[in-house]
Design a protein around this motif. Structure first.
Motif: not given
Ligand SMILES: [Zn+2]
Length: 464
Positions: A62-68, A121-123
């Motif tokens: 999980c990446l903290p900035d994946a939504g950027d 890129a993840q959910k």
């Protein structure tokens, strides 16, 4: 090069001709690098316990900035021109997790305690639980499908994909693409940015968008052509690397090395699935890479598309490397290739000698003859897996090639879509097999010696 020869060579690359420039633009994208993987290998390797464990419970970091929207990410997409095609979501998620395992195990093996995994890129699907955000993209641009043809245009194909996925020039991206067509003779292609500058802040590989493609027939599974093509897009193997060999390396066998020099650098078969066995050509999180010119150059362990933050749920890969060679149970170091006189005798062409794992084997001569006759293509890049059992499907492929049987389209209920469906059909049509039961062939079952006798009697018409 004839198709048979190309297949035997395992990986073949297009020569890299674009020099490194100080300034880069979109037009600097170099031709992609192709990879071939043997069909015979796919059924074999699913026995690896590490693979089984990863695909049983696939998840990614999980990446903290994946939504950027400007974060560097690898997007895993399924691209098709058929609006009704099914998104192979489960298979893609499992593949992504296995690709991560390859990066993480490689990092830990080079440098205990270090970690690398892909920034997908993840959910988020649970607390600290993520899966790649895979999606289906339908293209209607004819530039997409034309690439299946032998002289298709890569740039038209590339454009059709980037347009369909909605690529934004502002965000560096890797598109890992499963296309739903087969490109005869190939498993995948990956673009390779050829910037040697070691600084991750400036290297073009960290600032650009590139694509890696895997064709149907080679999607996922343990071979992970995906990992190979992604590493190309991260910027490997550069011509300045000490053992560079046309965008791969030649000093041993690993995920990017084709082992032309047949030097047992690592001496462990586990390296076939890992990155940079010598830790000196393209990936080493533990130390900088020094090129042929004595200067530091780009290390893909510094790719902005990889994370070095190891999550708490990650298994302890550091200790795995020691036990792996035993698990794979293949070529012990003592049997690594040595230049033997009879090896030369078996040479059939410019660069074919024999399979690395059949040198010194009791059946080495027979294996070489079978190869020269085009009946076997091995089980992977430069491998024959001489001590592995043969499945009924593989047996079908061998017999079809040996007897040059005409194609047919008979199918059994359990061979539809199977790697060896066409070979099995040809075998059935020729009356050599009757299947393993009503409307079944059991393609993944091993061949027993008794079945083998029946196949051969019918194949050689010994039954009158
Ligand atoms: Zn390649």
């Amino acid at each position: 090069m004839p198709a048979g020869l190309r297949r035997l060579l395992g990986f073949v690359t297009i020569v890299l001709a674009v020099p490194v420039a100080a300034a880069w633009s979109a037009s600097d994208d170099v031709p992609p690098h192709e990879s071939l993987f043997e069909d015979d290998a796919l059924a074999l390797l699913a026995e690896d316990p590490a693979y089984a464990a990863v695909v049983a419970d696939p998840r990614v970091v999980c990446l903290p900035d994946a939504g950027d929207p400007n974060a560097p990410l690898v997007e895993f997409v399924f691209v098709t021109s058929n609006p009704k095609a099914r998104l192979p979501e489960k298979e893609m998620v499992a593949t992504a997790a296995w690709v991560d395992h390859i990066f993480a195990e490689s990092a830990a093996t080079h440098s205990p305690g270090s970690f690398r995994a892909v920034r997908w890129a993840q959910k988020q699907v649970g607390p600290d639980r993520c899966v790649p955000a895979v999606r289906k993209v339908v293209v209607d641009d004819p530039g997409f499908a034309q690439w299946a043809k032998p002289n298709g245009s890569w740039s038209r194909f590339r454009r059709s994909i980037l347009e369909a996925v909605g690529s934004q020039p502002s965000a560096p991206r890797r598109y890992l693409v499963w296309v739903d067509f087969h490109k005869p003779g190939y498993c995948g292609h990956g673009e390779m940015p050829a910037d040697t500058r070691p600084d991750p802040e400036v290297n073009h590989a960290n600032r650009s968008t590139q694509i890696a493609v895997v064709y149907s027939g080679c999607h996922g599974r343990i071979n992970a052509t995906e990992a190979h093509e992604l590493v190309h897009t991260f910027g490997a193997v550069l011509p300045v690397a000490p053992h560079a060999d046309d965008a791969h390396c030649g000093d041993h066998y690993d995920r990017m090395c084709v082992g032309a020099a047949k030097r047992a650098v690592c001496g462990e078969d586990v390296w076939r699935r890992l990155l940079d066995c010598g830790g000196d050509d393209y990936f080493n999180p533990g130390r900088p890479l020094v090129g042929k010119n004595g200067k530091r150059y780009w290390n893909t362990a510094d790719s902005v598309f990889l994370t070095s933050e190891r999550p708490s749920w990650w298994p302890a890969v550091d200790n795995e490397a020691q036990s792996k060679p035993k698990k794979t149970g293949q070529v012990p170091p003592a049997k690594q290739p040595k230049a033997q006189p009879e090896q030369k005798k078996r040479t059939t062409g410019a660069s074919i000698e024999t399979f690395s794992d059949s040198v010194g084997h009791v059946f080495a001569g027979e294996i070489a003859q079978l190869t020269a006759a085009g009946i076997t293509r091995g089980c992977g890049p430069d491998r024959f897996c001489p001590d592995q059992p043969v499945t009924r499907g593989q047996m079908a492929a061998f017999l079809v090639r040996a007897l040059d049987l005409p194609p047919a389209d008979t199918t059994f209920a359990d061979t539809k879509g199977h790697t060896f469906a066409a070979d099995i059909a040809a075998l059935a049509r020729s009356g050599i097999t009757r299947g393993c039961g009503p409307d079944r062939f059991c393609p993944d079952q091993p061949v027993t010696r008794g079945q083998m006798a029946a196949f051969l009697v019918r194949a050689l018409r010994l039954d009158g």
